[in-house]
Design a protein around this motif. Structure first.
Motif, PDB file in Angstrom:
ATOM      1  N   PHE A   1       0.847  -1.180   0.000  1.00 55.98           N
ATOM      2  CA  PHE A   1       0.000   0.000   0.000  1.00 55.98           C
ATOM      3  C   PHE A   1       0.887   1.236   0.000  1.00 55.98           C
ATOM      4  N   ARG A   2       0.306   2.342  -0.357  1.00 57.74           N
ATOM      5  CA  ARG A   2       1.060   3.586  -0.294  1.00 57.74           C
ATOM      6  C   ARG A   2       0.138   4.713   0.145  1.00 57.74           C
TER       7      ARG A   2
ATOM      8  N   ARG B   1      -4.781   6.129   2.039  1.00 58.99           N
ATOM      9  CA  ARG B   1      -3.937   4.970   1.746  1.00 58.99           C
ATOM     10  C   ARG B   1      -4.535   4.203   0.571  1.00 58.99           C
ATOM     11  N   GLU B   2      -3.671   3.789  -0.327  1.00 58.07           N
ATOM     12  CA  GLU B   2      -4.108   3.145  -1.571  1.00 58.07           C
ATOM     13  C   GLU B   2      -3.457   1.774  -1.711  1.00 58.07           C
TER      14      GLU B   2
ATOM     15  N   VAL C   1       4.730   7.087   1.017  1.00 53.11           N
ATOM     16  CA  VAL C   1       5.251   6.093   1.942  1.00 53.11           C
ATOM     17  C   VAL C   1       4.598   4.765   1.578  1.00 53.11           C
ATOM     18  N   TYR C   2       5.418   3.754   1.393  1.00 55.49           N
ATOM     19  CA  TYR C   2       4.932   2.438   1.002  1.00 55.49           C
ATOM     20  C   TYR C   2       4.961   1.498   2.203  1.00 55.49           C
TER      21      TYR C   2
ATOM     22  N   ALA D   1      -7.460  -2.251   2.171  1.00 59.78           N
ATOM     23  CA  ALA D   1      -6.640  -2.161   3.380  1.00 59.78           C
ATOM     24  C   ALA D   1      -7.347  -2.716   4.610  1.00 59.78           C
ATOM     25  N   ALA D   2      -8.652  -2.579   4.656  1.00 61.82           N
ATOM     26  CA  ALA D   2      -9.395  -2.996   5.851  1.00 61.82           C
ATOM     27  C   ALA D   2      -9.303  -4.490   6.107  1.00 61.82           C
ATOM     28  N   SER D   3      -8.975  -5.262   5.106  1.00 61.86           N
ATOM     29  CA  SER D   3      -8.908  -6.715   5.281  1.00 61.86           C
ATOM     30  C   SER D   3      -7.557  -7.194   5.786  1.00 61.86           C
TER      31      SER D   3
END
Length: 123
Positions: free
Chosen positions: A36-37, A44-45, A92-93, A107-109
């Motif tokens: 993610f970044r 956050r993606e 930021v990764y 991201a939630a998972s």
């Protein structure tokens, strides 16, 4: 459970970087990994993910054809090869783990997160 991300840095547009995410304290073989970044002022993606067996990978559209995710379970490491970088990749990764199949860019998972590594693309 610990994840250690590394490999970030400053690179010129068009350049390449390889990020690494090293796992410790658990058996990486059973977990999917996501990269993610997060850029300043943005959410956050999800960038890329890979399933526990490496048979399923997903990428966000903006990095398809430029980024490649891979894993070496023997080394407890997941990689993100980033080519043809552009300033929009600056962020930021983070790497994270999740249980389940297939992998996911949501991201939630994800249950465990490493610290981030800064990637800056600038001339």
């Amino acid at each position: 459970v610990q994840l250690q991300a590394s490999g970030g840095g400053l690179v010129q547009p068009g350049g390449s970087l390889r990020l690494s995410c090293v796992a410790s304290g658990f058996t990486l073989d059973y977990y999917g990994i996501g990269w993610f970044r997060q850029a300043p002022g943005k959410e956050r993606e999800g960038v890329a993910c890979i399933s526990s067996d490496g048979g399923n990978v997903e990428y966000v559209d903006s990095v398809k054809g430029r980024f490649t995710i891979s894993r070496d379970n023997a080394k407890k490491t997941v990689y993100l090869e980033m080519n043809n970088l552009n300033p929009e990749d600056t962020a930021v990764y983070y790497c994270a783990t999740r249980w389940g199949y297939p992998c996911s860019l949501e991201a939630a998972s994800y249950t465990h997160w490493g610290q981030g590594t800064q990637v800056t693309v600038s001339s």
